[in-house]
Design a protein around this motif. Structure first.
Motif, PDB file in Angstrom:
ATOM      1  N   GLY A 174       0.817  -1.144  -0.094  1.00  0.00           N
ATOM      2  CA  GLY A 174       0.015  -0.344  -0.086  1.00  0.00           C
ATOM      3  C   GLY A 174       0.964   1.158  -0.122  1.00  0.00           C
ATOM      4  N   LEU A 175       2.035   0.969   0.564  1.00  0.00           N
ATOM      5  CA  LEU A 175       2.972   2.359   0.226  1.00  0.00           C
ATOM      6  C   LEU A 175       3.885   2.228  -1.024  1.00  0.00           C
ATOM      7  CD1 LEU A 175       4.116   2.578   4.158  1.00  0.00           C
ATOM      8  CD2 LEU A 175       2.457   4.039   2.979  1.00  0.00           C
ATOM      9  N   PRO A 176       4.235   3.454  -1.297  1.00  0.00           N
ATOM     10  CA  PRO A 176       5.040   3.465  -2.298  1.00  0.00           C
ATOM     11  C   PRO A 176       6.482   2.785  -2.199  1.00  0.00           C
ATOM     12  CG  PRO A 176       5.237   5.677  -1.378  1.00  0.00           C
ATOM     13  CD  PRO A 176       4.109   4.807  -0.908  1.00  0.00           C
ATOM     14  N   ASP A 177       7.208   2.174  -3.344  1.00  0.00           N
ATOM     15  CA  ASP A 177       8.607   1.451  -3.199  1.00  0.00           C
ATOM     16  C   ASP A 177       9.422   2.496  -2.751  1.00  0.00           C
ATOM     17  OD1 ASP A 177       7.488  -1.125  -3.841  1.00  0.00           O
ATOM     18  OD2 ASP A 177       7.958  -1.128  -5.800  1.00  0.00           O
ATOM     19  N   PRO A 178      10.568   2.313  -2.313  1.00  0.00           N
ATOM     20  CA  PRO A 178      11.539   3.282  -1.913  1.00  0.00           C
ATOM     21  C   PRO A 178      12.300   3.944  -3.316  1.00  0.00           C
ATOM     22  CG  PRO A 178      12.027   1.124  -0.767  1.00  0.00           C
ATOM     23  CD  PRO A 178      10.959   0.788  -1.808  1.00  0.00           C
ATOM     24  N   ASP A 179      12.439   5.164  -3.212  1.00  0.00           N
ATOM     25  CA  ASP A 179      12.691   5.794  -4.379  1.00  0.00           C
ATOM     26  C   ASP A 179      14.418   5.951  -4.292  1.00  0.00           C
ATOM     27  OD1 ASP A 179      10.377   6.561  -5.664  1.00  0.00           O
ATOM     28  OD2 ASP A 179      10.126   7.742  -3.751  1.00  0.00           O
ATOM     29  N   LEU A 180      14.783   6.087  -2.984  1.00  0.00           N
ATOM     30  CA  LEU A 180      16.216   6.337  -2.774  1.00  0.00           C
ATOM     31  C   LEU A 180      16.556   5.451  -1.517  1.00  0.00           C
ATOM     32  CD1 LEU A 180      18.900   8.073  -2.909  1.00  0.00           C
ATOM     33  CD2 LEU A 180      17.861   9.801  -1.156  1.00  0.00           C
ATOM     34  N   PHE A 181      17.651   4.439  -1.820  1.00  0.00           N
ATOM     35  CA  PHE A 181      18.146   3.547  -0.852  1.00  0.00           C
ATOM     36  C   PHE A 181      19.497   4.189  -0.317  1.00  0.00           C
ATOM     37  CE2 PHE A 181      18.028  -1.059   0.256  1.00  0.00           C
ATOM     38  CZ  PHE A 181      19.070  -1.259   0.636  1.00  0.00           C
ATOM     39  N   ILE A 182      19.513   4.477   0.671  1.00  0.00           N
ATOM     40  CA  ILE A 182      20.900   4.986   1.355  1.00  0.00           C
ATOM     41  C   ILE A 182      21.516   3.999   2.243  1.00  0.00           C
ATOM     42  CG2 ILE A 182      22.116   6.725   2.805  1.00  0.00           C
ATOM     43  CD1 ILE A 182      19.726   8.668   2.148  1.00  0.00           C
ATOM     44  N   ARG A 183      22.960   3.797   1.941  1.00  0.00           N
ATOM     45  CA  ARG A 183      23.611   2.917   3.103  1.00  0.00           C
ATOM     46  C   ARG A 183      24.453   3.540   3.816  1.00  0.00           C
ATOM     47  NH1 ARG A 183      24.559  -3.424   3.856  1.00  0.00           N
ATOM     48  NH2 ARG A 183      25.935  -3.414   5.888  1.00  0.00           N
ATOM     49  N   THR A 184      24.771   3.917   4.952  1.00  0.00           N
ATOM     50  CA  THR A 184      25.929   4.656   5.584  1.00  0.00           C
ATOM     51  C   THR A 184      26.941   3.453   5.994  1.00  0.00           C
ATOM     52  OG1 THR A 184      24.991   4.589   7.724  1.00  0.00           O
ATOM     53  CG2 THR A 184      24.217   6.269   6.539  1.00  0.00           C
ATOM     54  N   GLY A 185      28.217   4.187   6.375  1.00  0.00           N
ATOM     55  CA  GLY A 185      29.219   2.996   6.859  1.00  0.00           C
ATOM     56  C   GLY A 185      30.027   2.345   5.918  1.00  0.00           C
ATOM     57  N   GLY A 186      29.936   2.964   4.853  1.00  0.00           N
ATOM     58  CA  GLY A 186      30.789   2.524   3.765  1.00  0.00           C
ATOM     59  C   GLY A 186      30.718   1.138   3.084  1.00  0.00           C
ATOM     60  N   GLU A 187      30.019   0.312   3.518  1.00  0.00           N
ATOM     61  CA  GLU A 187      29.781  -1.201   2.966  1.00  0.00           C
ATOM     62  C   GLU A 187      28.995  -0.965   1.837  1.00  0.00           C
ATOM     63  OE1 GLU A 187      31.657  -3.334   3.848  1.00  0.00           O
ATOM     64  OE2 GLU A 187      31.549  -2.579   6.214  1.00  0.00           O
ATOM     65  N   GLN A 188      29.195  -1.612   0.691  1.00  0.00           N
ATOM     66  CA  GLN A 188      28.263  -1.523  -0.475  1.00  0.00           C
ATOM     67  C   GLN A 188      27.703  -2.794  -0.756  1.00  0.00           C
ATOM     68  OE1 GLN A 188      30.028   0.647  -3.828  1.00  0.00           O
ATOM     69  NE2 GLN A 188      30.771   2.248  -2.446  1.00  0.00           N
ATOM     70  N   ARG A 189      26.582  -3.029   0.198  1.00  0.00           N
ATOM     71  CA  ARG A 189      25.719  -4.414   0.052  1.00  0.00           C
ATOM     72  C   ARG A 189      24.528  -4.058   0.334  1.00  0.00           C
ATOM     73  NH1 ARG A 189      30.124  -6.475   3.337  1.00  0.00           N
ATOM     74  NH2 ARG A 189      29.604  -6.189   5.544  1.00  0.00           N
ATOM     75  N   LEU A 190      23.648  -4.909   0.185  1.00  0.00           N
ATOM     76  CA  LEU A 190      22.214  -4.691   0.502  1.00  0.00           C
ATOM     77  C   LEU A 190      21.690  -5.310   1.906  1.00  0.00           C
ATOM     78  CD1 LEU A 190      20.363  -5.337  -2.889  1.00  0.00           C
ATOM     79  CD2 LEU A 190      21.227  -3.091  -1.705  1.00  0.00           C
ATOM     80  N   SER A 191      22.759  -6.285   2.244  1.00  0.00           N
ATOM     81  CA  SER A 191      22.234  -6.882   3.375  1.00  0.00           C
ATOM     82  C   SER A 191      20.984  -7.504   3.844  1.00  0.00           C
ATOM     83  CB  SER A 191      23.039  -6.219   4.757  1.00  0.00           C
ATOM     84  OG  SER A 191      24.400  -6.110   4.795  1.00  0.00           O
ATOM     85  N   ASN A 192      20.550  -8.000   2.858  1.00  0.00           N
ATOM     86  CA  ASN A 192      18.873  -8.475   2.906  1.00  0.00           C
ATOM     87  C   ASN A 192      18.008  -7.595   3.454  1.00  0.00           C
ATOM     88  OD1 ASN A 192      17.025 -10.563   2.717  1.00  0.00           O
ATOM     89  ND2 ASN A 192      17.423 -11.693   4.771  1.00  0.00           N
ATOM     90  N   PHE A 193      18.201  -6.405   2.996  1.00  0.00           N
ATOM     91  CA  PHE A 193      17.112  -5.474   3.261  1.00  0.00           C
ATOM     92  C   PHE A 193      15.961  -5.442   2.171  1.00  0.00           C
ATOM     93  CE2 PHE A 193      16.369  -0.505   4.334  1.00  0.00           C
ATOM     94  CZ  PHE A 193      15.447  -0.706   5.266  1.00  0.00           C
ATOM     95  N   LEU A 194      15.431  -4.381   1.830  1.00  0.00           N
ATOM     96  CA  LEU A 194      14.183  -4.538   0.827  1.00  0.00           C
ATOM     97  C   LEU A 194      14.378  -5.133  -0.502  1.00  0.00           C
ATOM     98  CD1 LEU A 194      13.190  -1.021   2.228  1.00  0.00           C
ATOM     99  CD2 LEU A 194      12.174  -3.181   2.917  1.00  0.00           C
ATOM    100  N   LEU A 195      14.528  -6.292  -0.624  1.00  0.00           N
ATOM    101  CA  LEU A 195      15.151  -7.059  -1.777  1.00  0.00           C
ATOM    102  C   LEU A 195      13.891  -6.743  -2.945  1.00  0.00           C
ATOM    103  CD1 LEU A 195      16.527 -10.187  -0.504  1.00  0.00           C
ATOM    104  CD2 LEU A 195      17.488  -7.937  -1.017  1.00  0.00           C
ATOM    105  N   TRP A 196      12.753  -6.952  -2.844  1.00  0.00           N
ATOM    106  CA  TRP A 196      11.686  -7.043  -3.674  1.00  0.00           C
ATOM    107  C   TRP A 196      11.444  -5.368  -4.016  1.00  0.00           C
ATOM    108  CZ3 TRP A 196       8.086 -10.372  -6.368  1.00  0.00           C
ATOM    109  CH2 TRP A 196       7.010  -9.697  -7.029  1.00  0.00           C
ATOM    110  N   GLN A 197      11.223  -4.670  -3.112  1.00  0.00           N
ATOM    111  CA  GLN A 197      10.611  -3.246  -3.004  1.00  0.00           C
ATOM    112  C   GLN A 197      11.810  -2.461  -3.620  1.00  0.00           C
ATOM    113  OE1 GLN A 197      10.877  -5.233  -0.265  1.00  0.00           O
ATOM    114  NE2 GLN A 197       8.804  -5.075   0.942  1.00  0.00           N
ATOM    115  N   SER A 198      13.058  -2.665  -3.658  1.00  0.00           N
ATOM    116  CA  SER A 198      14.138  -1.833  -4.194  1.00  0.00           C
ATOM    117  C   SER A 198      14.223  -2.244  -5.426  1.00  0.00           C
ATOM    118  CB  SER A 198      15.235  -2.007  -2.952  1.00  0.00           C
ATOM    119  OG  SER A 198      15.137  -1.551  -1.905  1.00  0.00           O
ATOM    120  N   ALA A 199      13.455  -2.812  -6.349  1.00  0.00           N
ATOM    121  CA  ALA A 199      13.868  -3.113  -7.611  1.00  0.00           C
ATOM    122  C   ALA A 199      14.377  -1.955  -8.421  1.00  0.00           C
ATOM    123  CB  ALA A 199      12.701  -3.720  -8.170  1.00  0.00           C
ATOM    124  N   TYR A 200      13.927  -0.750  -8.271  1.00  0.00           N
ATOM    125  CA  TYR A 200      14.140   0.459  -8.874  1.00  0.00           C
ATOM    126  C   TYR A 200      14.468   1.433  -8.138  1.00  0.00           C
ATOM    127  CZ  TYR A 200      13.686  -0.854 -13.902  1.00  0.00           C
ATOM    128  OH  TYR A 200      14.022  -1.330 -15.060  1.00  0.00           O
TER     129      TYR A 200
END
Ligand code: IPE
Ligand code: IPE
Ligand code: MG
Length: 260
Positions: free
Chosen positions: A185-211
């Motif tokens: 019911g909510l819009p998918d994330p437009d902007l996905f930020i990760r702090t702390g220097g690592e460049q991975r998704l660590s199993n966060f919003l896998l489906w919803q972050s498609a774009y």
């Protein structure tokens, strides 16, 4: 349609402020260790950052903020750290709910809550209820959350509907799957930020972050402030989202969302 960021020229089609920002709040432990403090001091400092970031979202007219606070894999940490994190979560809920309500923020906790101590589950329910009428920013805190868990529980619910005769396998679509996910019911994330220097998704919003537009910064979470947040928004604003189209098509149709 979102507002424009102050100080950004509204030129290209994608100058908008993101509607939904998702953040992996990483780097608390390293922040503390660099100061010769216990890791927990970093988590405590991280709560102050959450407060600032929430306020900034309100100022910027962002509609949804989803924060990754504890992953389904974080149970693997030392028992002591896990239990301190639970205490901190409990304390933050107790302390912040009034402020959230005052700021018209609706709080939602995403994830498998059944693994939490009963006391915490009750507290979560009360906090969600207390802010349920808020009409401003939606603040989602992902705790004991994993993208794979989210898809698994959606699959399980769909299977139950099929078993109950409410659905046939042929009628399962991307929409029916999305409707069973944590923040349907909510819009998918437009902007996905990760702090702390690592460049991975660590199993966060896998489906919803498609774009979602990805933004990685070396800034550690306790040091992530309004300026750093604005830098991420400026970066977002400079990108052209194409959703599979050509650059020319995207400019002509001013695509704002996948469906738009
Ligand atoms: C993120 O900070 C907070 C949680 C995962 C709970 P970390 O604790 O992962 O900090 P680093 O990555 O060790 O610095
Ligand atoms: C991801 O951070 C989860 C949260 C920020 C809550 P981690 O620090 O747990 O991620 P990994 O283990 O480095 O991938
Ligand atoms: Mg980490």
């Amino acid at each position: 349609m979102g507002a424009t960021v102050k100080g950004i020229e509204a030129g290209e089609s994608s100058h908008r402020v993101p509607r939904h920002v998702a953040i992996i709040m990483d780097g608390n432990g390293r922040w503390a260790q660099r100061r010769g403090l216990p890791r927990f001091a970093g988590h405590k400092a991280g709560v102050d950052t959450v407060r600032k970031v929430v306020e900034h979202c309100i100022q910027r007219g962002i509609e949804v903020l989803t924060l990754f606070a504890f992953s389904s894999e974080n149970w693997r940490r030392p028992k002591k750290e896990v239990s301190l994190l639970m205490d901190l979560f409990m304390m933050a809920l107790n302390r912040e709910v009034k402020r959230l309500k005052r700021n018209n923020v609706r709080l939602r906790i995403l994830g498998d809550k059944t693994a939490f101590p009963d006391k915490l589950q009750t507290r979560i329910e009360a906090a969600e209820k207390a802010t349920a009428e808020s009409t401003g920013l939606v603040l989602q805190v992902a705790a004991n959350y994993g993208g794979r868990w989210d898809m698994t529980q959606a699959a399980r619910r769909l299977a139950m509907k099929v078993q109950a005769g409410q659905l046939t396998p042929e009628t399962i679509t991307e929409e029916t799957i999305a409707a069973e996910l944590s923040f349907a019911g909510l819009p998918d994330p437009d902007l996905f930020i990760r702090t702390g220097g690592e460049q991975r998704l660590s199993n966060f919003l896998l489906w919803q972050s498609a774009y979602a537009e990805l933004y990685f910064t070396d800034t550690l979470w306790p040091e992530f402030g309004k300026k750093a947040f604005d830098q991420a928004i400026v970066s977002f604003a400079s990108r052209q989202r194409r959703f599979g189209q050509t650059s020319e098509q995207a400019r002509a149709s001013d695509v704002g969302t996948l469906s738009g």
